[in-house]
Scaffold this motif. Structure first.
Motif, PDB file in Angstrom:
ATOM      1  N   ILE A 124      56.428  86.695  17.062  1.00 50.08           N
ATOM      2  CA  ILE A 124      55.430  87.853  16.957  1.00 50.08           C
ATOM      3  C   ILE A 124      56.088  88.974  16.634  1.00 50.08           C
ATOM      4  O   ILE A 124      55.423  89.971  16.306  1.00 50.08           O
ATOM      5  CB  ILE A 124      54.580  87.772  18.044  1.00 50.08           C
ATOM      6  CG1 ILE A 124      55.531  88.308  19.427  1.00 50.08           C
ATOM      7  CG2 ILE A 124      53.953  86.656  18.458  1.00 50.08           C
ATOM      8  CD1 ILE A 124      55.054  88.501  20.609  1.00 50.08           C
ATOM      9  N   LEU A 125      57.384  89.219  16.877  1.00 40.58           N
ATOM     10  CA  LEU A 125      58.007  90.666  16.676  1.00 40.58           C
ATOM     11  C   LEU A 125      58.422  90.761  15.172  1.00 40.58           C
ATOM     12  O   LEU A 125      59.225  90.210  14.718  1.00 40.58           O
ATOM     13  CB  LEU A 125      59.350  90.614  17.384  1.00 40.58           C
ATOM     14  CG  LEU A 125      59.058  90.486  18.962  1.00 40.58           C
ATOM     15  CD1 LEU A 125      60.273  90.651  19.693  1.00 40.58           C
ATOM     16  CD2 LEU A 125      58.100  91.802  19.303  1.00 40.58           C
ATOM     17  N   ASN A 126      57.677  91.922  14.640  1.00 37.00           N
ATOM     18  CA  ASN A 126      57.930  92.347  13.475  1.00 37.00           C
ATOM     19  C   ASN A 126      58.134  91.099  12.251  1.00 37.00           C
ATOM     20  O   ASN A 126      59.128  91.183  11.542  1.00 37.00           O
ATOM     21  CB  ASN A 126      59.109  93.261  13.170  1.00 37.00           C
ATOM     22  CG  ASN A 126      59.114  94.258  12.019  1.00 37.00           C
ATOM     23  OD1 ASN A 126      58.020  94.187  11.387  1.00 37.00           O
ATOM     24  ND2 ASN A 126      59.946  95.219  11.918  1.00 37.00           N
ATOM     25  N   PRO A 160      51.019  89.435  15.993  1.00 33.55           N
ATOM     26  CA  PRO A 160      52.094  90.095  15.587  1.00 33.55           C
ATOM     27  C   PRO A 160      52.339  91.570  16.432  1.00 33.55           C
ATOM     28  O   PRO A 160      51.058  92.431  16.417  1.00 33.55           O
ATOM     29  CB  PRO A 160      52.077  90.222  14.288  1.00 33.55           C
ATOM     30  CG  PRO A 160      51.157  89.047  13.923  1.00 33.55           C
ATOM     31  CD  PRO A 160      50.122  88.964  15.165  1.00 33.55           C
ATOM     32  N   VAL A 161      53.327  92.033  16.535  1.00 28.85           N
ATOM     33  CA  VAL A 161      53.431  93.252  17.097  1.00 28.85           C
ATOM     34  C   VAL A 161      54.626  93.829  16.411  1.00 28.85           C
ATOM     35  O   VAL A 161      55.674  93.560  16.172  1.00 28.85           O
ATOM     36  CB  VAL A 161      54.130  93.182  18.539  1.00 28.85           C
ATOM     37  CG1 VAL A 161      54.256  94.507  19.215  1.00 28.85           C
ATOM     38  CG2 VAL A 161      53.160  92.696  19.253  1.00 28.85           C
ATOM     39  N   VAL A 162      54.373  95.264  15.720  1.00 23.08           N
ATOM     40  CA  VAL A 162      55.383  95.985  14.871  1.00 23.08           C
ATOM     41  C   VAL A 162      55.496  97.527  15.724  1.00 23.08           C
ATOM     42  O   VAL A 162      54.719  97.973  15.920  1.00 23.08           O
ATOM     43  CB  VAL A 162      55.084  96.273  13.489  1.00 23.08           C
ATOM     44  CG1 VAL A 162      56.005  96.939  12.557  1.00 23.08           C
ATOM     45  CG2 VAL A 162      54.646  94.933  12.771  1.00 23.08           C
ATOM     46  N   ALA A 163      56.804  97.898  16.167  1.00 21.37           N
ATOM     47  CA  ALA A 163      56.949  99.210  16.599  1.00 21.37           C
ATOM     48  C   ALA A 163      56.852 100.278  15.506  1.00 21.37           C
ATOM     49  O   ALA A 163      57.252 100.072  14.627  1.00 21.37           O
ATOM     50  CB  ALA A 163      58.335  99.144  17.348  1.00 21.37           C
ATOM     51  N   GLY A 171      49.525  91.378  10.076  1.00 18.02           N
ATOM     52  CA  GLY A 171      48.331  92.065  10.698  1.00 18.02           C
ATOM     53  C   GLY A 171      48.893  92.178  12.155  1.00 18.02           C
ATOM     54  O   GLY A 171      50.063  92.437  12.428  1.00 18.02           O
ATOM     55  N   GLY A 172      47.913  92.123  13.197  1.00 14.59           N
ATOM     56  CA  GLY A 172      48.391  92.445  14.303  1.00 14.59           C
ATOM     57  C   GLY A 172      48.385  93.916  14.922  1.00 14.59           C
ATOM     58  O   GLY A 172      47.445  94.694  14.284  1.00 14.59           O
ATOM     59  N   ILE A 173      49.226  94.154  15.873  1.00 11.19           N
ATOM     60  CA  ILE A 173      49.313  95.610  16.418  1.00 11.19           C
ATOM     61  C   ILE A 173      50.320  96.476  16.088  1.00 11.19           C
ATOM     62  O   ILE A 173      51.516  95.653  16.169  1.00 11.19           O
ATOM     63  CB  ILE A 173      48.965  95.828  18.023  1.00 11.19           C
ATOM     64  CG1 ILE A 173      50.221  95.241  18.633  1.00 11.19           C
ATOM     65  CG2 ILE A 173      47.772  94.935  18.397  1.00 11.19           C
ATOM     66  CD1 ILE A 173      50.298  95.569  20.108  1.00 11.19           C
ATOM     67  N   CYS A 174      50.140  97.513  15.773  1.00  7.10           N
ATOM     68  CA  CYS A 174      51.275  98.668  15.605  1.00  7.10           C
ATOM     69  C   CYS A 174      51.558  99.369  16.883  1.00  7.10           C
ATOM     70  O   CYS A 174      50.481  99.884  17.380  1.00  7.10           O
ATOM     71  CB  CYS A 174      50.978  99.609  14.494  1.00  7.10           C
ATOM     72  SG  CYS A 174      52.339 100.822  14.182  1.00  7.10           S
ATOM     73  N   GLY A 233      63.366  95.708  15.382  1.00  9.54           N
ATOM     74  CA  GLY A 233      62.201  95.203  16.138  1.00  9.54           C
ATOM     75  C   GLY A 233      62.010  93.994  16.190  1.00  9.54           C
ATOM     76  O   GLY A 233      60.857  93.311  16.582  1.00  9.54           O
ATOM     77  N   THR A 234      62.772  93.007  15.576  1.00  8.83           N
ATOM     78  CA  THR A 234      62.461  91.632  15.463  1.00  8.83           C
ATOM     79  C   THR A 234      63.018  90.812  16.504  1.00  8.83           C
ATOM     80  O   THR A 234      62.739  89.909  17.014  1.00  8.83           O
ATOM     81  CB  THR A 234      63.200  91.069  14.044  1.00  8.83           C
ATOM     82  OG1 THR A 234      64.625  91.231  14.222  1.00  8.83           O
ATOM     83  CG2 THR A 234      62.723  91.835  12.980  1.00  8.83           C
TER      84      THR A 234
END
Length: 456
Positions: A448-450, A65-68, A84-87, A198-199
């Motif tokens: 994976i996006l938000n 997962p990726v969250v901006a 989880g994942g990266i910010c 960010g989705t």
């Protein structure tokens, strides 16, 4: 394919710009409001669009997962990494890439804040008008389709973003729009990504519409005996076509919060805070006409000022309203909600919301950008008290359902995030909400996006 294997590859790509320190994770796992601490597994600090593309290629392949992350000022938990994942912190992408003064446009990085941009523009005679109160990042403002105190005159982010560069979930780079003022060429992809939180993709640059700095600015506040008179003043002003730059409403509870927090001496009754932009003659005429309406509606304490220090003080109070309201209950967190209704229904919506809060044990000041029908309630709670959290959510739900019933929306500017996803089908209908999900699946098939935001 795991988050761990993604982080191993990202570490090789980014080096020390991939952080796993506890303090960094916690800083990127908190919200302005009541949501619990939700730290990501790592924080990445990209420098360029190409680097964002490489990051997303890795995360797409590894199901990470990726969250901006912009300035972290959102109010509905938009940037919390719930899976989880990266910010992806965009702070290093804060440059002004292309300033086109003659075209009234600028291309900027997503990490630059609105205040920093306007500082850079101050010698050009131009400014960027969208003012949500917080010193938010431009990328975050676009991702939530933000607006604010000046939207009654200059519009929202929807009206002031001309084009975007967006990186899709699989690393593809897409450019939309540009510095031209209009186009009828194909689907409006810029509008698709505005408000997508960010989705659908990661915004890595924005081309913004700029405005001329006004020759003259004048501002004032005025008090009213009740909310209906204040809101009727707003409606009448709009009907007369008087061009307001800002017209803000605060209720008696908020006026009291200002007095306690900032040492002001406002009557603890509803107030309007107003500002006009234009030529000296036009501003003087608009002020005179507005003053006549205020007098007819029973308003008092009406006093104009064109001194910059007076205007700055007035809007500093308004921009600090959130913190002033928090100070009414030291140690409390806030559930901050917003709705937007047609102007003709605004008095009814505010009156009934105030009655609901008054019947509740919670403290809940009301304020808003009433020139466009948007208002907020700041519901103060102990977030460890399940009963208070449940009561605040009940009040917010009632606000949202009332707005829908009056032809409005569950959010005028704060967005959906975590807090309002359960209301999407009620506002849009299941078919339309499902269609949003289909668009999400087409652009981000691995999700994976938000994840967990906006869509079914």
């Amino acid at each position: 394919m795991t988050i761990h294997s993604a982080l191993t590859k990202l570490s090789l790509l980014l080096g020390d710009r991939l952080s796993r320190s506890k303090s960094d994770l916690n800083n990127h796992g908190q919200s302005e409001t009541y949501f619990p601490l939700t730290p990501p597994d790592a924080v990445a600090y990209p420098d360029t669009t190409l680097e964002v593309s490489e990051i997303l290629k890795i995360c797409h392949a590894e199901d990470c997962p990726v969250v901006a992350w912009g300035a972290g000022t959102s109010l509905e938990g938009h940037a919390l990494a719930t899976q989880g994942g990266i910010c992806l912190d965009m702070i290093r992408m804060s440059q002004i890439g292309d300033l086109r003064i003659e075209d009234f446009a600028a291309t900027v990085g997503p990490g630059i804040t609105r205040e920093s941009l306007n500082q850079e523009l101050r010698t050009t005679g131009l400014f960027f008008p969208v003012d949500p109160g917080a010193n938010a990042s431009l990328g975050g403002m676009a991702a939530t389709r933000a607006s604010g105190t000046t939207s009654v005159r200059y519009g929202t982010m929807r009206d002031n973003v001309l084009g975007l560069t967006v990186v899709l979930a699989d690393g593809r780079i897409v450019k939309t729009g540009g510095p031209v003022r209009k186009s009828s060429s194909g689907y409006d992809l810029t509008a698709l990504f505005l408000g997508s939180e960010g989705t659908l993709g990661i915004i890595t640059s924005l081309t913004l519409r700029l405005q001329s700095q006004p020759e003259a600015i004048s501002a004032a506040s005025c008090a009213f005996e009740n909310m209906d008179a204040a809101i009727e003043t707003v409606i009448t002003t709009i009907q007369y076509g008087i061009p307001m730059a800002r017209i803000e409403f605060v209720d008696a509870a908020t006026a009291g919060a200002f007095n306690a927090y900032a040492g002001t001496k406002l009557p603890e009754t509803p107030h309007l805070l107003v500002e006009f932009h234009g030529s000296e003659r036009a501003v003087a005429e608009d002020a005179k006409r507005f003053g006549e309406i205020v007098e007819e509606m029973g308003g008092t304490g009406f006093d104009w000022s064109d001194k910059p220090e007076d205007r700055t003080a007035l809007w500093r109070i308004r921009h600090n309203a959130y913190y002033a309201c928090l100070a009414l209950r030291p140690g409390a967190f806030a559930l901050v909600t917003d709705v937007c209704v047609p102007i003709s229904e605004l008095a009814k919506a505010v009156r009934e919301t105030r009655a609901d809060i008054d019947a509740s044990p919670l403290i809940g000041p009301i304020l808003g950008h009433v020139g466009d029908g948007n208002f907020h309630a700041i519901l103060l709670i102990d977030r460890e008290n399940e009963g208070e959290v449940a009561e605040a959510k009940r009040l917010a739900q009632a606000m949202a359902e009332r707005a829908i019933s009056l032809g409005g929306t569950i959010t005028g500017e704060h967005g959906i995030g975590l807090g309002k996803r359960h209301l999407m089908a009620q506002e849009h209908g299941q078919e339309a909400w499902d269609l949003m999900g289909q668009i999400k699946n087409a652009l981000d098939p691995t999700g994976i996006l938000n994840p967990g935001k906006i869509v079914p």
